[in-house]
Design a protein around this motif. Structure first.
Motif, PDB file in Angstrom:
ATOM      1  N   SER A  76       0.828  -1.206   0.000  1.00 57.22           N
ATOM      2  CA  SER A  76       0.000   0.000   0.000  1.00 57.22           C
ATOM      3  C   SER A  76       0.862   1.257   0.000  1.00 57.22           C
ATOM      4  O   SER A  76       0.580   2.216  -0.724  1.00 57.22           O
ATOM      5  CB  SER A  76      -0.920  -0.012   1.221  1.00 57.22           C
ATOM      6  N   ASP A  79       2.096   2.120  -3.327  1.00 60.93           N
ATOM      7  CA  ASP A  79       1.017   2.302  -4.306  1.00 60.93           C
ATOM      8  C   ASP A  79       0.804   1.089  -5.210  1.00 60.93           C
ATOM      9  O   ASP A  79       0.308   1.231  -6.333  1.00 60.93           O
ATOM     10  CB  ASP A  79       1.259   3.550  -5.169  1.00 60.93           C
ATOM     11  N   ASN A  81      -1.616  -0.975  -5.263  1.00 54.68           N
ATOM     12  CA  ASN A  81      -2.917  -1.092  -4.610  1.00 54.68           C
ATOM     13  C   ASN A  81      -3.653  -2.387  -4.940  1.00 54.68           C
ATOM     14  O   ASN A  81      -4.337  -2.946  -4.075  1.00 54.68           O
ATOM     15  CB  ASN A  81      -3.777   0.122  -4.969  1.00 54.68           C
ATOM     16  N   ALA A 115      -7.839  -0.282   1.247  1.00 58.02           N
ATOM     17  CA  ALA A 115      -7.431  -0.830  -0.050  1.00 58.02           C
ATOM     18  C   ALA A 115      -8.531  -0.645  -1.095  1.00 58.02           C
ATOM     19  O   ALA A 115      -8.258  -0.275  -2.245  1.00 58.02           O
ATOM     20  CB  ALA A 115      -7.084  -2.313   0.102  1.00 58.02           C
ATOM     21  N   ALA A 118      -8.564   3.059  -2.096  1.00 54.98           N
ATOM     22  CA  ALA A 118      -7.439   3.447  -2.949  1.00 54.98           C
ATOM     23  C   ALA A 118      -7.690   3.095  -4.409  1.00 54.98           C
ATOM     24  O   ALA A 118      -7.174   3.752  -5.317  1.00 54.98           O
ATOM     25  CB  ALA A 118      -6.157   2.772  -2.460  1.00 54.98           C
TER      26      ALA A 118
END
Length: 212
Positions: A76, A79, A81, A115, A118
């Protein structure tokens, strides 16, 4: 990574106790010199190293469980994701198979909501709602975890322009935060700021709304 691995192994071998073990395991995500958490690609690399170190242990092993969380945090932070979401879903499924304590499950569900968010997934709001009501049932309406979860859920409602629901939740929870933690507590200030954002963004906000 190698230092963290050695320190944890020494603590296990010498039965140094949970406190020492937890402090040493923290080296997987926190600098031992400045005591600041690693971030970005560094945390991601450490997450992978941590997972590779403990993945061979039984599924219910405590270090394996925490290693999966460290991996999810690292992905995370860098990035990644989609990959982070996969890890969070697997982590939650594993905890449920192990019949883990509800507190641990709610913590992972909170990470799962992040998550989803994102990635712009619609499941984010339901996950936030489940976390809030889970903490409310488990720890009551005055606990910091419950109020944090309420704040996250309310902000999710604001993002979807469901302002009336958000305002109702803030009206219910902000007085509790002010009474229990005080006006100057970071959590209280954050909730009041988010509530103000909700009022500002809502169409047709009244003068009474703005006075809140």
């Amino acid at each position: 990574a190698e230092q963290a691995k050695i320190l944890v192994a020494e603590a296990e071998e010498n039965n140094l106790g949970h406190k020492a073990l937890n402090e040493r395991f923290a080296r997987w995500h926190t600098c031992g010199l400045c005591e600041q958490r690693h971030h970005g690609v560094v945390l991601c690399a450490l997450g992978w190293a941590c997972w590779k170190t403990y993945v061979g242990r039984p599924e219910t092993d405590a270090h394996r469980l925490v290693a999966m969380s460290v991996l999810g945090n690292g992905l995370s932070a860098a990035d990644y994701n989609e990959e982070a979401l996969t890890v969070r879903e697997a982590e939650l499924a594993m905890l449920r198979r192990a019949d883990a304590p509800e507190y641990n499950t709610l913590s992972v569900m909170s990470n799962l909501a992040i998550a989803y968010e994102a990635l712009g997934r619609p499941e984010a709001l339901q996950a936030k709602r489940d976390v809030y009501y889970g903490y409310l049932k488990l720890q009551g309406d005055e606990h910091q975890h419950t109020l944090n979860a309420a704040s996250n859920y309310a902000w999710g409602l604001v993002q979807l322009e469901r302002f009336e629901e958000a305002k109702a939740l803030f009206r219910k929870t902000i007085p509790i935060a002010r009474r229990v933690f005080g006006e100057g507590k970071e959590l209280t200030l954050r909730m009041r700021w988010l509530s103000a954002e909700a009022l500002y963004k809502a169409d047709g906000a009244t003068l009474d709304d703005l006075r809140e």
